[in-house]
Write a protein that holds these residues in place. Structure first.
Motif, short mmCIF file in Angstrom:
data_model
loop_
_atom_site.label_atom_id
_atom_site.label_comp_id
_atom_site.label_asym_id
_atom_site.label_seq_id
_atom_site.Cartn_x
_atom_site.Cartn_y
_atom_site.Cartn_z
N TRP A 21 49.67 46.33 47.63
CA TRP A 21 49.53 44.88 47.65
C TRP A 21 50.80 44.22 47.12
N GLU A 38 43.20 42.82 58.01
CA GLU A 38 42.98 41.45 57.53
C GLU A 38 42.14 40.66 58.53
N GLN A 41 38.62 41.66 58.20
CA GLN A 41 38.02 41.16 56.97
C GLN A 41 37.40 39.78 57.14
N TRP A 46 37.14 42.34 51.21
CA TRP A 46 38.23 43.29 51.42
C TRP A 46 37.77 44.71 51.11
N THR A 161 43.68 33.95 56.65
CA THR A 161 43.92 35.36 56.98
C THR A 161 45.41 35.68 56.91
N SER A 164 46.57 36.12 53.26
CA SER A 164 46.20 37.46 52.77
C SER A 164 47.09 38.52 53.39
#
Length: 186
Positions: A21, A38, A41, A46, A161, A164
């Motif tokens: 990450w 992603e 998700q 997650w 999205t 992320s």
């Protein structure tokens, strides 16, 4: 120093937080994997998607972009039936669709990475949040990327999205300032 709290007690989430990450990646295959996960998700947690990651890798041949671009509807249906992936057919079809579009971007920009990283002048944005509550769900850059990808026919690429996703591929470092994994603390 105190780490980000979002991984909780999950070893899987902690491993992702510590090793992936907000760490910059320029590898198109990894970037495609993160775009796919992603997108999967969307509307889910997650941890659910991350728990299905190995099946995604098996189903999509380690996110081979060329392979994924040629999947038939029948092959996608078989993936839905045979693998522990998110069963939403639109999300599965987006893997093929987005692979096709990535190939076009690679032709235009040399790589998908080049296309994405130009939005941040090829340097990660390093934030200094005091708390995770300060972190935005989206920003002007994720909105720009989302808008352009949608024009290019990508699916499941809304601005939240995309934010992320930017974290996932290290375009932005959103570890809280006191986290030992923050860029300034490594």
């Amino acid at each position: 120093m105190s780490e980000c709290s979002w991984p909780g007690n999950s070893e899987m989430m902690k491993k992702y937080h510590d090793n992936e990450w907000c760490i910059p990646s320029h590898d198109d295959t990894y970037i495609f994997e993160m775009l796919t996960l992603e997108g999967a998700q969307s509307g889910l947690s997650w941890s659910i998607v991350l728990s299905k990651r190995e099946d995604y890798r098996k189903a999509f041949k380690n996110f081979d972009i060329e392979y994924c671009s040629k999947l038939s509807d029948e092959a996608l249906e078989k993936i839905r039936e045979d693998y522990n992936v998110v069963k939403n057919l639109l999300k599965l079809k987006s893997v093929r669709n987005n692979a096709i579009e990535i190939i076009k971007i690679q032709s235009e920009f040399g790589s998908f990475s080049n296309y994405l990283w130009k939005y941040v002048d090829f340097k990660p944005l390093i934030n200094n949040w005091e708390s995770e509550a300060s972190m935005p769900a989206q920003d002007s850059i994720s909105e720009q990327i989302s808008k352009d990808l949608k024009k290019r026919n990508f699916k499941f690429v809304g601005p939240v999205t995309m934010y992320s996703f930017m974290q996932a591929i290290g375009m932005v470092d959103d570890h809280k300032r006191t986290c030992p994994f923050h860029s300034l603390n490594r």
